[in-house]
Write an enzyme that holds these catalytic residues in place. Structure first.
Site, short mmCIF file in Angstrom:
data_model
loop_
_atom_site.label_atom_id
_atom_site.label_comp_id
_atom_site.label_asym_id
_atom_site.label_seq_id
_atom_site.Cartn_x
_atom_site.Cartn_y
_atom_site.Cartn_z
CE LYS A 1 -5.08 3.92 -7.82
NZ LYS A 1 -4.80 5.36 -7.71
CG ASP A 35 -2.87 4.60 -4.71
OD1 ASP A 35 -3.33 5.66 -5.15
OD2 ASP A 35 -3.37 4.03 -3.73
P1 NDP Z 1 1.74 5.73 1.08
O1 NDP Z 1 1.78 4.26 1.04
O2 NDP Z 1 2.96 6.50 0.75
O3 NDP Z 1 1.22 6.23 2.50
C1 NDP Z 1 -0.03 5.85 3.00
C2 NDP Z 1 -0.20 6.41 4.38
O4 NDP Z 1 -1.54 6.23 4.78
C3 NDP Z 1 0.65 5.71 5.41
O5 NDP Z 1 0.98 6.59 6.45
C4 NDP Z 1 -0.26 4.59 5.88
O6 NDP Z 1 0.04 4.12 7.18
C5 NDP Z 1 -1.61 5.29 5.86
N1 NDP Z 1 -2.66 4.30 5.59
C6 NDP Z 1 -2.80 3.55 4.47
N2 NDP Z 1 -3.85 2.73 4.55
C7 NDP Z 1 -4.39 2.95 5.75
C8 NDP Z 1 -5.52 2.43 6.43
N3 NDP Z 1 -6.29 1.47 5.86
N4 NDP Z 1 -5.79 2.92 7.66
C9 NDP Z 1 -5.01 3.88 8.23
N5 NDP Z 1 -3.92 4.42 7.63
C10 NDP Z 1 -3.63 3.98 6.42
O7 NDP Z 1 0.55 6.15 0.08
P2 NDP Z 1 0.25 7.56 -0.59
O8 NDP Z 1 0.68 8.67 0.28
O9 NDP Z 1 0.77 7.51 -1.98
O10 NDP Z 1 -1.34 7.53 -0.71
C11 NDP Z 1 -2.19 8.07 0.30
C12 NDP Z 1 -3.55 8.38 -0.30
O11 NDP Z 1 -3.41 9.33 -1.37
C13 NDP Z 1 -4.29 7.19 -0.91
O12 NDP Z 1 -5.69 7.38 -0.75
C14 NDP Z 1 -3.95 7.30 -2.40
O13 NDP Z 1 -4.91 6.66 -3.20
C15 NDP Z 1 -4.00 8.82 -2.56
N6 NDP Z 1 -3.30 9.37 -3.72
C16 NDP Z 1 -1.98 9.11 -3.95
C17 NDP Z 1 -1.33 9.67 -5.03
C18 NDP Z 1 0.12 9.47 -5.28
O14 NDP Z 1 0.63 10.09 -6.23
N7 NDP Z 1 0.83 8.70 -4.50
C19 NDP Z 1 -2.06 10.53 -5.98
C20 NDP Z 1 -3.43 10.81 -5.60
C21 NDP Z 1 -4.01 10.23 -4.51
P3 NDP Z 1 0.76 2.70 7.38
O15 NDP Z 1 2.15 2.85 6.84
O16 NDP Z 1 0.69 2.48 8.83
O17 NDP Z 1 -0.04 1.71 6.57
O1 2IT Z 2 -4.71 8.28 -7.32
C1 2IT Z 2 -3.87 8.77 -8.10
O2 2IT Z 2 -4.15 9.74 -8.82
C2 2IT Z 2 -2.53 8.19 -8.14
N1 2IT Z 2 -2.25 7.28 -7.36
C3 2IT Z 2 -1.52 8.66 -9.14
C4 2IT Z 2 -1.74 8.03 -10.48
C5 2IT Z 2 -0.68 8.30 -11.51
O3 2IT Z 2 -0.80 7.69 -12.58
O4 2IT Z 2 0.24 9.10 -11.30
#
Ligand code: NDP
Ligand code: 2IT
Length: 448
Positions: free
Chosen positions: A129, A169
């Site tokens: 990561k 992420d």
């Molecule tokens: P994005 O940046 O696309 O979206 C994040 C969302 O969560 C936004 O709405 C943001 O709001 C909110 N958010 C982020 N940090 C905070 C915080 N500290 N407090 C409150 N709201 C928060 O990220 P993703 O959708 O990609 O990721 C979301 C989650 O999913 C994370 O935990 C990530 O690790 C996990 N994840 C992502 C994957 C991926 O493929 N993208 C794969 C597996 C897991 P705002 O815009 O207001 O900050």
């Molecule tokens: O938390 C996760 O699994 C991710 N943000 C996606 C990682 C990836 O390599 O696609």
């Protein structure tokens, strides 16, 4: 916490002492280690080979300075990270997070989780990561590009399609992946598509990668519901966040007949009993990059609560898709009191240990992050396969592969939980199944 296993207890203490202040990392390690007593009873060789100690110490931790220039010519300094945790099963693989809260403890918790999650996908990928405390909110495209270029200038020497493959992420989506890849290409003079995943479709990206984490989460939950003679049909669903994972979870829930009644961002919560329109959320968040409160301008029946707590809304199914520790013990108790039947973790470690305990005690169906959100990285692995063959698959075929992978992960977790005497406890099942795969490979590859 470790069922009276003193060796495990002392390994955990040592991890806490060696990594002071990294509370998220301690939490992630504690959660996995607490699942292991029945495994270690069967496999004393894991102690002999110091597998747990080795797993808790990353292979490599890279920390670097990133200096970049804003649109007014002012200089800014951020900190960049890449933690290459374990490559027993394949090259290091995992996303990059750009958010002001990023520090070593967050990157290490995410990297540690990634090792076991990637093992569960059944694909040949190790765990890593990275990220930065850079905040993309309110920055111009040019500023984000400047930052990404400088970040990659430092990081590129540690990457490679057979070495370490980043992805997105929080705060890192297709725009950032594009700038990062462009700089990697310029520095190495190679169009090495498989060095990063989550690319745009017109230059090496895979169909379904954008949708994969959200869709995968819902496929996993659908399988769990089916196993308990339930489905998404007519269910009320609340989804925290409104980013990549939340949006595509909402889209798939809606396709399966569920009704998404609330979503959020870090400022507040939108609520509409008649159902949230996902296309409007996509436009506000993906195209205009605005705040979720804009939603009420387009839908009269919707309400917005600044600073609201989404978990106080009565719902059947809750999908935390924003960030770590967003469901506290108190939130869990409110959800349970309001009749929630299932929780699916789209975010990484979104439920605190107190929250998980409350859900377990109440017998709520619980899809743990490592398993339930593995669809994103699994589809990244599908992107890598296409890149290595210079091939392009259809949406339908890629989506079918994703669905099969998620159903498989559900089965693995469920059967492992059963085998180790904790039927229905998918958190334990996921931790044990992921651990066994990595631990066995480490022993087979010797002491390195
Ligand atoms: P994005 O940046 O696309 O979206 C994040 C969302 O969560 C936004 O709405 C943001 O709001 C909110 N958010 C982020 N940090 C905070 C915080 N500290 N407090 C409150 N709201 C928060 O990220 P993703 O959708 O990609 O990721 C979301 C989650 O999913 C994370 O935990 C990530 O690790 C996990 N994840 C992502 C994957 C991926 O493929 N993208 C794969 C597996 C897991 P705002 O815009 O207001 O900050
Ligand atoms: O938390 C996760 O699994 C991710 N943000 C996606 C990682 C990836 O390599 O696609």
């Amino acid at each position: 916490m470790f069922g009276g296993d003193e060796k495990l207890e002392s390994i955990y203490r040592e991890v806490v002492n060696r990594n002071p202040g990294e509370t998220e990392f301690h939490q992630a390690v504690g959660e996995v280690l607490s699942s292991l007593p029945p495994v270690l009873a069967k496999h004393p060789e894991f102690y002999e080979y110091k597998i747990i100690e080795r797993l808790c110490e990353p292979d490599r931790q890279i920390i670097f300075r990133v200096v970049w220039e804003d649109d007014k010519g002012r200089l800014h300094i951020n900190r960049g990270f890449r933690v290459q945790f374990n490559n027993a099963l394949g090259p290091y693989k995992g996303g990059l997070r750009f958010h002001p809260s990023v520090y070593l403890g967050v990157v290490k918790f995410l990297g540690f989780e990634q090792v076991f999650k990637n093992a569960l996908t059944g694909m040949p990928i190790g765990g890593a990561k990275g990220g930065s405390d850079f905040d993309p909110h309110g920055k111009s495209d040019r500023e984000v590009m400047n930052f990404c270029r400088r970040f990659m200038t430092e990081l590129h020497q540690y990457l490679g399609e057979e070495i370490d493959i980043p992805a997105g992420d929080i705060g890192v989506g297709q725009r950032e992946i594009g700038y990062l890849f462009g700089q990697y290409k310029r520095l190495t003079h190679r169009f090495e598509a498989g060095v990063i995943t989550g690319k745009k479709l017109n230059w090496g990206g895979s169909q379904v990668r954008t949708e994969a984490t959200g869709y995968g989460l819902v496929y996993f939950m659908d399988e769990m519901l089916r196993d308990h003679k339930k489905s998404f049909d007519d269910m009320k669903v609340t989804i925290s966040g409104s980013g990549n994972v939340a949006i595509y979870a909402a889209e798939k829930v809606t396709q399966l007949g569920g009704k998404v009644i609330a979503m959020s961002d870090s400022n507040g919560v939108i609520y509409d009993e008649s159902g949230i329109d996902v296309e409007t959320v996509k436009r506000i968040k993906e195209v205009e990059r605005k705040r979720i409160k804009e939603y009420t301008k387009f839908h009269e029946t919707a309400a917005y609560y600044e600073g609201g707590n989404i978990w106080e809304i009565k719902t059947d199914i809750a999908l935390p898709c924003a960030t770590e520790n967003e469901i506290t013990g108190r939130d869990a108790k409110i959800l349970i009191k309001n009749g929630v039947i299932a929780i699916g973790e789209g975010a990484n470690m979104p439920t605190t240990p107190e929250g998980i305990k409350a859900f377990m005690d109440a017998g709520i169906l619980f899809g743990p992050a490592k398993a339930a959100n593995a669809g994103g990285v699994a589809t990244s692995a599908l992107e890598m396969i296409q890149n290595s063959r210079h091939d392009v698959w259809t949406f339908e075929y890629t989506d079918k592969r994703l669905k099969e992978i998620m159903e498989n992960i559900y089965r693995t977790c469920s059967e492992t939980a059963e085998e180790y005497g904790v039927p229905g406890n998918l958190s334990r099942g996921a931790n044990i199944a992921g651990f066994l795969k990595v631990a066995t490979a480490m022993i087979e590859q010797g002491i390195v």
